[in-house]
Design an enzyme around this catalytic site. Structure first.
Site, PDB file in Angstrom:
ATOM      1  CG  LEU A 186     -12.718   5.159   2.565  1.00  0.00           C
ATOM      2  CD1 LEU A 186     -12.405   5.838   3.891  1.00  0.00           C
ATOM      3  CD2 LEU A 186     -13.944   5.787   1.940  1.00  0.00           C
ATOM      4  CB  CYS A 196      -6.229   4.421   5.235  1.00  0.00           C
ATOM      5  SG  CYS A 196      -4.970   5.187   4.213  1.00  0.00           S
ATOM      6  CG  HIS A 197     -10.065   3.354   6.777  1.00  0.00           C
ATOM      7  ND1 HIS A 197      -9.726   4.022   5.626  1.00  0.00           N
ATOM      8  CD2 HIS A 197     -10.553   4.285   7.618  1.00  0.00           C
ATOM      9  CE1 HIS A 197     -10.021   5.307   5.766  1.00  0.00           C
ATOM     10  NE2 HIS A 197     -10.524   5.491   6.962  1.00  0.00           N
ATOM     11  N   GLY A 198      -7.294  -0.482   7.692  1.00  0.00           N
ATOM     12  CA  GLY A 198      -7.052  -1.859   8.119  1.00  0.00           C
ATOM     13  C   GLY A 198      -7.560  -2.956   7.219  1.00  0.00           C
ATOM     14  N   PRO A 235     -12.642  -3.225   6.359  1.00  0.00           N
ATOM     15  CG  PRO A 235     -12.323  -0.902   6.396  1.00  0.00           C
ATOM     16  CD  PRO A 235     -11.697  -2.200   6.827  1.00  0.00           C
TER      17      PRO A 235
END
Length: 179
Positions: A125, A143-145, A158
């Site tokens: 992202l 943020c999202h790993g 991701p």
């Protein structure tokens, strides 16, 4: 003179009127070009854009094992001076299962394995990953790993792709130009 004799046709010779027509056509084409040029020229990139299109960096400022972040086209670029241990770890993982498979050799310029230059934007992202975080001692996007290894390859999380490589060249052994 007989009736079969013909005189040259005076209408075939250039006249003053023909010259005026050629001159008017040339003036019209020149005027159209003069009007069209500014319209075409404004489509070129601006000076501020061209200034950001490439950046030079002196690699002698980066110590072994250190990372520097610079801006190129308003994006962070990671310049990493990798240690022999980091290079060995990245080469050892060349055959590991990865979402976006790539060898360590494909992630740097030939003969310059110690320099890793990556666009520092997570491919999930667009966050900026942190260095020396995560399981592979590479980069970690909090943020999202997403976890990247020491070659910038995605290992878990991701993110769909490896960290991108910018276009760059070594101008001298200690100076690069990105872009």
């Amino acid at each position: 003179m007989s009736t079969t004799d013909t005189f040259p046709d005076e209408s075939a010779a250039p006249s003053r009127r023909d010259f005026i027509h050629v001159l008017a056509a040339a003036a019209a084409i020149g005027g159209a070009g003069a009007v069209a040029w500014p319209l075409i020229d404004q489509l070129n990139p601006g000076a501020d854009t061209l200034a950001f299109s490439s950046v030079e960096f002196d690699l002698s400022k980066v110590a072994l094992g250190q990372e520097v972040t610079i801006l190129w086209r308003k994006q962070p670029v990671f310049i990493r001076h990798r240690t022999a241990a980091e290079i060995a770890a990245a080469v050892a993982d060349d055959d590991a299962s990865m979402r976006d498979p790539a060898t360590d050799a494909s992630r740097h310029k030939p003969g310059h394995a110690e320099w890793l230059i990556l666009i520092g934007v997570c491919t999930h992202l667009g966050c900026v990953p942190l260095f020396k975080q995560g399981r592979y001692d590479g980069w970690f996007c909090p943020c999202h790993g997403s976890v990247y290894d020491t070659a910038g390859r995605i290992r878990s999380g991701p993110a769909p792709k490896n960290l991108y490589l910018p276009d760059y060249v070594f101008e001298t052994p200690t100076r690069i130009r990105i872009g």
